[in-house]
Design a protein around this motif. Structure first.
Motif, PDB file in Angstrom:
ATOM      1  N   LEU A  67       4.825   4.972  -2.584  1.00  0.00           N
ATOM      2  CA  LEU A  67       3.680   4.304  -3.196  1.00  0.00           C
ATOM      3  C   LEU A  67       3.848   4.175  -4.709  1.00  0.00           C
ATOM      4  O   LEU A  67       3.629   3.105  -5.286  1.00  0.00           O
ATOM      5  CB  LEU A  67       2.398   5.068  -2.881  1.00  0.00           C
ATOM      6  N   PRO A  78      -0.206  -0.939  -5.523  1.00  0.00           N
ATOM      7  CA  PRO A  78      -0.938  -0.195  -4.496  1.00  0.00           C
ATOM      8  C   PRO A  78      -2.370   0.147  -4.892  1.00  0.00           C
ATOM      9  O   PRO A  78      -2.628   0.682  -5.970  1.00  0.00           O
ATOM     10  CB  PRO A  78      -0.103   1.085  -4.325  1.00  0.00           C
ATOM     11  N   THR A  88      -1.742   1.355   2.931  1.00  0.00           N
ATOM     12  CA  THR A  88      -1.655   2.260   1.786  1.00  0.00           C
ATOM     13  C   THR A  88      -2.680   3.385   1.926  1.00  0.00           C
ATOM     14  O   THR A  88      -2.376   4.551   1.641  1.00  0.00           O
ATOM     15  CB  THR A  88      -1.903   1.498   0.468  1.00  0.00           C
TER      16      THR A  88
END
Length: 383
Positions: free
Chosen positions: A322, A345, A357
Motif C-alpha cells: 500500500l 490508496p 485497499t
C-alpha cells in the motif's frame, strides 16, 4: 462513551485511515468539477455522494475484515490464489477495456467493475506469507521453499503484466520484500532480481524495436520517451501536475482554489496529489507522506510483536504494498517517475480499488487485534 470500544486493532492506524478518508472526500470533491461538467451537467454533488458512499462502505469492509481472525486468511489464500489465475486470464481475453487495457471485470447484476489484479494482489501476498511460514524449517532449500513461492509469483505477476505493468512490478517487489523478511536464501533473491532486471531490459528493447506489437506496447514506449525527453506537448499531464505543485506553494490556494483541476484529465485519481498540494500546500503534501510512513511503521511494529510468522509477514507485505503504491503515485505527480496509472490508496477517487485497499488494512488490523488479545492474556496471567 468510548468511540473505540467495539473497534480492535491499532488505534493509530484507524486514525490514519479516517484522516485519509476525510482528505480524500475534500480533495475529490474539489477535483471533479471538470468531470462533473463533462458527464453530469455540473452536478458535483453526484460524485461527492458516490465517493463518500464508496469510502463509507470501505470503512465497513475494513471493520468486518478486522473482526476475522487472521489465521483464516491463510486458508482463504489457498483458494484465492487458484481463483486468481482464471480470473486474470478471463480479464485479458474478455475484460472491460479502458485506456487500451483489459483490466476490469463487470460484477454480474450491477454496473460495477473491479480490477482482478486487486484481488490477485491480496491473494498472492497472503499466499506467499503462508508458504513462507510453513516452510521455515526448510527455508534455505531451493526446491522445498523457494520454488513453491516463486512459481505462483511469476505466474500471477506475468498474467497482470500485459494489461498493468506498474501493478505487476509493485507486486513483484512486494513479494521480494516478503521473501527477504521470511529468510529466503539471499542468493536466490538476488538471482531472481537479476532475472527480473534482465527480463525488464529485454522487455524495453522489444518495446522500442517492435512498438506496434499492440496498443499497450505503444503506450509504454510513449510514456518512457515522454519521461525521458520531457516533451511538454506529449507529457501534458505531468506538466500540468508540476504547475499545480509550483503554484500551490507552502500553504496552497485554499479549498476549492485549484486551477489545474480544469486541465488535468486525471485530477481526481492519478494526479490527485498535485491537486492536494495546489489547494493545501506543500505542508499538506508532507503530511500525507508522514501518514503513509506512519501507517507502515505501525504495521512493522505490529509484525514485530506478533508471535506467528504468517501474521508478521502478512502485515509487512500488505502495508509495504500500500505504501509503496502511494509513493509511486506521488513520485509520478512530481515527475520523478513516468506516468503509471496507480491510484493514491484511500485518497484517489475510485470504486472497488478503495474496497480492496480497505480489506487489506482490515487484515493488518486483524493481526493487530490478535496481538492486543495476546498481550492482555499475558498481562492477566502475570497478575
Amino acid at each position: 462513551m468510548n468511540v473505540f470500544a467495539n473497534i480492535k486493532g491499532d488505534k493509530v492506524i484507524w486514525i490514519i485511515v479516517l484522516l485519509l478518508s476525510v482528505i480524500s472526500i475534500l480533495v475529490v470533491y474539489s477535483s471533479i468539477v471538470a468531470l462533473a461538467y463533462r458527464y453530469k451537467s455540473g452536478d458535483t454533488e453526484y460524485y461527492l455522494f458516490k465517493h463518500s458512499t464508496i469510502i463509507g462502505f470501505g470503512l465497513l469492509l475494513m471493520y468486518l475484515t478486522h473482526k476475522v481472525k487472521y489465521a483464516y486468511f491463510s486458508r482463504i489464500s489457498q483458494i484465492a490464489i487458484y481463483l486468481s489465475v482464471p480470473l486474470l486470464l478471463f480479464t485479458l481475453l474478455k475484460g472491460v477495456s479502458a485506456g487500451e487495457a483489459s483490466r476490469w471485470l463487470k460484477i454480474p447484476g450491477t454496473s460495477l467493475t473491479f480490477q482482478t489484479s486487486d484481488f490477485a494482489k491480496l491473494a498472492l501476498i497472503a499466499y506467499v506469507a503462508r508458504v513462507l511460514a510453513i516452510k521455515q524449517a526448510q527455508i534455505k532449500d531451493f526446491k522445498k521453499a523457494f520454488l513453491p513461492i516463486v512459481i505462483p509469483v511469476i505466474i500471477i505477476c506475468g498474467l497482470i503484466l500485459p494489461a498493468n505493468l506498474s501493478t505487476a512490478a509493485i507486486l513483484f517487489v512486494t513479494c521480494l520484500v516478503i521473501m527477504f523478511v521470511g529468510r529466503i536464501n539471499l542468493k536466490y533473491i538476488f538471482s531472481l532480481i537479476g532475472a527480473g532486471i534482465l527480463c525488464l531490459s529485454l522487455f524495453i528493447v522489444i518495446i522500442f524495436a517492435f512498438p506496434h506489437i499492440n496498443n499497450r506496447v505503444s503506450t509504454w514506449k510513449a510514456r518512457i520517451e515522454n519521461f525521458k525527453n520531457g516533451d511538454s506537448e506529449l507529457n501534458y499531464q505531468a506538466d500540468q501536475a508540476k504547475i499545480a505543485i509550483a503554484t500551490g506553494g507552502p500553504f496552497g490556494k485554499g479549498p476549492g482554489g485549484s486551477i489545474q483541476r480544469n486541465f488535468l484529465p486525471q485530477a481526481s485519481s492519478d494526479f490527485i496529489y498535485a491537486i492536494l498540494i495546489e489547494e493545501y500546500g506543500l505542508i499538506a503534501g508532507f503530511l500525507l507522506i508522514f501518514l503513509y510512513m506512519t501507517l507502515f511503521f505501525r504495521a512493522v511494529r505490529i509484525a514485530g510483536k506478533s508471535e506467528k510468522t504468517f501474521a508478521s509477514l502478512l502485515a509487512i507485505g500488505l502495508s509495504f504494498s500500500l505504501v509503496f503504491q502511494g509513493m509511486i503515485n506521488m513520485a509520478v505527480a512530481v515527475n520523478l517517475f513516468p506516468v503509471t496509472g496507480q491510484p493514491l490508496p484511500l485518497v484517489s477517487m475510485g470504486g472497488t480499488s478503495i474496497w480492496f485497499t480497505s480489506i487489506a488494512i482490515g487484515m493488518i488490523l486483524s493481526v493487530s487485534a490478535e496481538v492486543e488479545k495476546s498481550n492482555i492474556q499475558e498481562h492477566l496471567e502475570q497478575t
